[in-house]
Scaffold this motif. Structure first.
Motif, PDB file in Angstrom:
ATOM      1  N   ARG A   1       0.833  -1.210   0.000  1.00  0.00           N
ATOM      2  CA  ARG A   1       0.000   0.000   0.000  1.00  0.00           C
ATOM      3  C   ARG A   1       0.863   1.253   0.000  1.00  0.00           C
ATOM      4  O   ARG A   1       0.546   2.236  -0.658  1.00  0.00           O
ATOM      5  N   VAL A   2       1.967   1.220   0.739  1.00  0.00           N
ATOM      6  CA  VAL A   2       2.892   2.359   0.765  1.00  0.00           C
ATOM      7  C   VAL A   2       3.467   2.565  -0.634  1.00  0.00           C
ATOM      8  O   VAL A   2       3.512   3.693  -1.142  1.00  0.00           O
ATOM      9  N   LEU A   3       3.899   1.487  -1.273  1.00  0.00           N
ATOM     10  CA  LEU A   3       4.487   1.583  -2.610  1.00  0.00           C
ATOM     11  C   LEU A   3       3.464   2.046  -3.642  1.00  0.00           C
ATOM     12  O   LEU A   3       3.776   2.853  -4.517  1.00  0.00           O
ATOM     13  N   PHE A   4       2.241   1.546  -3.543  1.00  0.00           N
ATOM     14  CA  PHE A   4       1.196   1.950  -4.484  1.00  0.00           C
ATOM     15  C   PHE A   4       0.944   3.452  -4.389  1.00  0.00           C
ATOM     16  O   PHE A   4       0.862   4.142  -5.410  1.00  0.00           O
ATOM     17  N   GLU A   5       0.838   3.960  -3.167  1.00  0.00           N
ATOM     18  CA  GLU A   5       0.592   5.389  -2.983  1.00  0.00           C
ATOM     19  C   GLU A   5       1.777   6.216  -3.467  1.00  0.00           C
ATOM     20  O   GLU A   5       1.607   7.268  -4.092  1.00  0.00           O
ATOM     21  N   ALA A   6       2.984   5.763  -3.186  1.00  0.00           N
ATOM     22  CA  ALA A   6       4.175   6.482  -3.653  1.00  0.00           C
ATOM     23  C   ALA A   6       4.222   6.506  -5.178  1.00  0.00           C
ATOM     24  O   ALA A   6       4.509   7.545  -5.785  1.00  0.00           O
ATOM     25  N   ALA A   7       3.925   5.373  -5.815  1.00  0.00           N
ATOM     26  CA  ALA A   7       3.931   5.301  -7.277  1.00  0.00           C
ATOM     27  C   ALA A   7       2.857   6.200  -7.873  1.00  0.00           C
ATOM     28  O   ALA A   7       3.098   6.887  -8.872  1.00  0.00           O
ATOM     29  N   ARG A   8       1.690   6.216  -7.268  1.00  0.00           N
ATOM     30  CA  ARG A   8       0.604   7.069  -7.747  1.00  0.00           C
ATOM     31  C   ARG A   8       1.006   8.535  -7.692  1.00  0.00           C
ATOM     32  O   ARG A   8       0.833   9.279  -8.654  1.00  0.00           O
ATOM     33  N   ARG A   9       1.580   8.946  -6.589  1.00  0.00           N
ATOM     34  CA  ARG A   9       2.003  10.342  -6.425  1.00  0.00           C
ATOM     35  C   ARG A   9       3.152  10.684  -7.382  1.00  0.00           C
ATOM     36  O   ARG A   9       3.204  11.785  -7.917  1.00  0.00           O
TER      37      ARG A   9
END
Length: 142
Positions: A17-25
């Motif tokens: 979830r941390v990686l997904f949010e970082a990638a999205r941003r």
């Protein structure tokens, strides 16, 4: 600072979830993703002892830091196409702030429970204060 995003994958049971949010941003801003695994000092001591006594592997700060970097890469590889990894040892909040400053990131994405994880966060009355002092945006992920 640039639009770099530091994704903290230590101290969480949900690094995806941390990686997904970082990638999205990063996609939204065109910035780079930096994946960071920080080992707190109390866990560093345990890791060093375990490696030295049980596995007879030479230890030291550099060896443990490399282990942390490999952990960050192992978590990031299936989720991200482009990223840089780092492993740090020390007081986690201080290490996160220092690393974000070093790579020129302006945002940190981390587990929303700042008290969770293996010694992940320094106990403080206001754990976000060091981030605010450096004008870093913190994005909690739940």
């Amino acid at each position: 600072m640039s639009d770099g995003i530091v994704a903290v994958v230590s101290g969480t049971t949900s690094p995806e979830r941390v990686l997904f949010e970082a990638a999205r941003r990063a996609d939204d801003s065109g910035g780079a993703v930096y994946v960071l695994y920080v080992l707190g000092l109390e866990w560093y001591a345990s890791a060093e002892l375990w490696l030295a006594e049980r596995l007879r592997i030479p230890t030291g700060t550099e060896t443990i830091r490399e282990v942390c970097e490999r952990k960050a890469d192992r978590v990031a590889a299936p989720a991200l196409e482009t990223y840089e990894t780092a492993g740090r040892i020390g007081h986690p909040i201080d290490e996160i702030v220092e690393y974000a400053t070093q790579v020129g990131a302006d945002t940190v994405v981390a587990d929303g429970d700042l008290t969770a994880g293996a010694g992940a966060w320094r106990r403080a009355s206001e754990p976000l204060e060091p981030f605010r002092e450096r004008e870093l945006s913190v994005v909690p992920v739940y």
